[in-house]
Scaffold this motif. Sequence first.
Motif, PDB file in Angstrom:
ATOM      1  N   GLN A 121       0.652  -1.280  -0.130  1.00  0.00           N
ATOM      2  CA  GLN A 121      -0.066   0.140  -0.135  1.00  0.00           C
ATOM      3  C   GLN A 121       0.763   1.304  -0.108  1.00  0.00           C
ATOM      4  O   GLN A 121       0.551   2.484  -0.253  1.00  0.00           O
ATOM      5  N   ILE A 122       2.175   1.200   0.188  1.00  0.00           N
ATOM      6  CA  ILE A 122       2.996   2.324   0.318  1.00  0.00           C
ATOM      7  C   ILE A 122       3.122   2.740  -1.164  1.00  0.00           C
ATOM      8  O   ILE A 122       3.911   1.949  -1.733  1.00  0.00           O
ATOM      9  N   ASN A 123       2.851   3.970  -1.600  1.00  0.00           N
ATOM     10  CA  ASN A 123       3.383   4.570  -2.818  1.00  0.00           C
ATOM     11  C   ASN A 123       3.658   5.885  -2.628  1.00  0.00           C
ATOM     12  O   ASN A 123       3.239   6.710  -1.857  1.00  0.00           O
ATOM     13  N   PHE A 124       4.878   6.488  -3.445  1.00  0.00           N
ATOM     14  CA  PHE A 124       5.142   7.775  -3.478  1.00  0.00           C
ATOM     15  C   PHE A 124       5.393   8.446  -4.883  1.00  0.00           C
ATOM     16  O   PHE A 124       6.314   7.590  -5.977  1.00  0.00           O
ATOM     17  N   GLY A 125       4.572   9.339  -5.152  1.00  0.00           N
ATOM     18  CA  GLY A 125       4.404   9.604  -6.594  1.00  0.00           C
ATOM     19  C   GLY A 125       3.803   8.671  -7.488  1.00  0.00           C
ATOM     20  O   GLY A 125       3.383   7.661  -6.984  1.00  0.00           O
ATOM     21  N   ASP A 126       3.906   8.918  -8.924  1.00  0.00           N
ATOM     22  CA  ASP A 126       3.091   7.943  -9.828  1.00  0.00           C
ATOM     23  C   ASP A 126       3.964   6.630 -10.089  1.00  0.00           C
ATOM     24  O   ASP A 126       3.480   5.589 -10.143  1.00  0.00           O
ATOM     25  N   ASP A 127       5.491   6.749  -9.616  1.00  0.00           N
ATOM     26  CA  ASP A 127       6.180   5.454 -10.063  1.00  0.00           C
ATOM     27  C   ASP A 127       7.098   5.110  -8.837  1.00  0.00           C
ATOM     28  O   ASP A 127       7.694   4.073  -8.852  1.00  0.00           O
ATOM     29  N   GLY A 128       6.422   5.438  -7.309  1.00  0.00           N
ATOM     30  CA  GLY A 128       7.354   5.019  -6.215  1.00  0.00           C
ATOM     31  C   GLY A 128       6.620   3.885  -5.715  1.00  0.00           C
ATOM     32  O   GLY A 128       5.491   3.990  -5.583  1.00  0.00           O
ATOM     33  N   TYR A 129       7.405   2.878  -5.429  1.00  0.00           N
ATOM     34  CA  TYR A 129       6.854   1.767  -4.601  1.00  0.00           C
ATOM     35  C   TYR A 129       8.073   0.692  -4.181  1.00  0.00           C
ATOM     36  O   TYR A 129       9.078   1.001  -4.395  1.00  0.00           O
ATOM     37  N   PHE A 130       7.583  -0.333  -3.395  1.00  0.00           N
ATOM     38  CA  PHE A 130       8.545  -1.228  -2.620  1.00  0.00           C
ATOM     39  C   PHE A 130       8.419  -2.434  -2.915  1.00  0.00           C
ATOM     40  O   PHE A 130       7.232  -2.720  -3.555  1.00  0.00           O
ATOM     41  N   PHE A 131       9.469  -3.124  -3.229  1.00  0.00           N
ATOM     42  CA  PHE A 131       9.428  -4.687  -3.717  1.00  0.00           C
ATOM     43  C   PHE A 131      10.299  -5.436  -2.629  1.00  0.00           C
ATOM     44  O   PHE A 131      11.076  -4.854  -1.850  1.00  0.00           O
ATOM     45  N   VAL A 132       9.909  -6.703  -2.712  1.00  0.00           N
ATOM     46  CA  VAL A 132      10.684  -7.617  -1.649  1.00  0.00           C
ATOM     47  C   VAL A 132      10.880  -8.925  -2.597  1.00  0.00           C
ATOM     48  O   VAL A 132      10.001  -9.510  -3.369  1.00  0.00           O
ATOM     49  N   TYR A 133      12.028  -9.343  -2.263  1.00  0.00           N
ATOM     50  CA  TYR A 133      12.764 -10.834  -2.818  1.00  0.00           C
ATOM     51  C   TYR A 133      13.127 -11.468  -1.699  1.00  0.00           C
ATOM     52  O   TYR A 133      13.910 -10.986  -0.765  1.00  0.00           O
ATOM     53  N   SER A 134      13.046 -12.705  -1.779  1.00  0.00           N
ATOM     54  CA  SER A 134      13.848 -13.766  -0.916  1.00  0.00           C
ATOM     55  C   SER A 134      15.222 -13.744  -1.313  1.00  0.00           C
ATOM     56  O   SER A 134      15.604 -13.693  -2.408  1.00  0.00           O
ATOM     57  N   ARG A 135      16.055 -14.525  -0.488  1.00  0.00           N
ATOM     58  CA  ARG A 135      17.360 -14.729  -1.010  1.00  0.00           C
ATOM     59  C   ARG A 135      17.546 -15.622  -2.113  1.00  0.00           C
ATOM     60  O   ARG A 135      18.612 -15.440  -2.821  1.00  0.00           O
ATOM     61  N   ASP A 136      16.670 -16.409  -2.422  1.00  0.00           N
ATOM     62  CA  ASP A 136      16.707 -17.229  -3.780  1.00  0.00           C
ATOM     63  C   ASP A 136      16.075 -16.409  -4.989  1.00  0.00           C
ATOM     64  O   ASP A 136      16.049 -17.067  -5.934  1.00  0.00           O
ATOM     65  N   GLY A 137      15.667 -15.137  -4.746  1.00  0.00           N
ATOM     66  CA  GLY A 137      15.444 -14.407  -5.946  1.00  0.00           C
ATOM     67  C   GLY A 137      13.835 -14.365  -6.227  1.00  0.00           C
ATOM     68  O   GLY A 137      13.352 -14.065  -7.247  1.00  0.00           O
ATOM     69  N   THR A 138      12.800 -15.144  -5.146  1.00  0.00           N
ATOM     70  CA  THR A 138      11.451 -15.003  -5.661  1.00  0.00           C
ATOM     71  C   THR A 138      11.035 -13.958  -5.079  1.00  0.00           C
ATOM     72  O   THR A 138      11.299 -13.422  -3.793  1.00  0.00           O
TER      73      THR A 138
END
Length: 457
Positions: free
Chosen positions: A88-105
Amino acid sequence: MPFKTKLFLITVLPLVAVSLLIGGITFLQASRLIEEQTRAVEERILASKRQEIQNIVSLTLTSIGNLIEEEPGGREAAQAEVKRILTQINFGDDGYFFVYSRDGTNLVHPKLPHLIGHKWWDLQDPEGDFVIRNLMAAAEAGGAFHRYVWNKPSANEDAEKLGYAVMLEKWGWMLGTGVYIDDIAREVAMVRADFTENVGQTLLVIFLITMIAILLSLTAVATVSFSEQKFADSKLKDLTNRIVDIQEQERKRVSSELHDSISQLLVSVRYGIEMIHSRAGGSVLLQQQAEKCLRVLDDAIAEVRRISKDLRPSVLDDMGLSAALVSLAKDFESQSGIHVRISADRCRRRLSDKAKTALYRVVQEALTNVARHAQADEVIIDLKAGTHTLSLTIQDNGVGIPVPLRAGGGLGIRNMLERIAAHGGTMTMSRLAMRGTLIRVSMPLGPDEDILDGTAA
């Protein structure tokens, strides 16, 4: 070498040499300064972007820190809540968070949800960068930046991105975000343009001073040759107009000869062959030969009449420009298969015969160009007579003229321009934004002795 040429060279060459030297040195120094300043501006903007990203990540980590440390409701519930918050966190039109596990998932991606649940360890951007691997390495290093190319949601196209990743060690998650920096190039370009404009103004001042000095020198030399050149141009224009007049007179004479003499002779011969055909009832071979001769004669008569009309249409002299253009449009449509829509006002005595001929030739040449080069299926011709000015537009839906039109166009276009200019008019050619070519002609009209009436076909 003439004396005035020597005087001109002695006066002008030193001024030009000094100006070029000063301008060259100024340009080189300014170019180096522009490069240094634009690099500094770019670094300041990037530093601001980095600080902005770090502040956003710091605030986000603070907001989810308790959930990570205390894991209320158990680890799975805490992780689900963190995912929900990050989505739900967004900043600006193109700002967002992403999360990956250590194996790249991928575990969180609010803009590209189809990535979630899949392993992207070997994902490369269009430039061959292993995005997830390098972001993971930046996170493992304690939090670092990485530049790569990624899809920009607001534009739905690839753009350069400045990413920042940190590692949530307790859960083995790589948390990342970033900002797109394609706008930096625009900002740097604006700064460069400002510097370049200032340099250009400086160089302009230098050259203006030089030009003033040169112009003062040129004035004396130019005054002598100007009157001679003007006289020669006037004579050349008169000669060109005279050639056009003679050409039209010769066209008219040849057209008349073809129509009144050759055509009549062919018609007479046709009558004779028709009589032979009617009296050759007993000879099938003779009748066939007569029919063949009649077909050949009909083609010859039609060709003579076509040539006569192309040389000088009698309708132009008998019924005026409007009727002549309508006839020309119909003939062109039947010969080329290109549909022509024409609307033509009658000008009566408000145009001279020579001006009408010039306008007719312009339309004729324009239609010829359409048939040869435009690959069009429709032409629109509009002739409007106003209070003081006649306007003619010719528009097709073909491939359009080359832009820019090289060397002013071919001989036909130059002839069109000269014909219109000889009668005080102007002509422009432009390529339409969608498709086709537009020709605009404007020509002054005489006194409004006859109120025009419209003719359209």
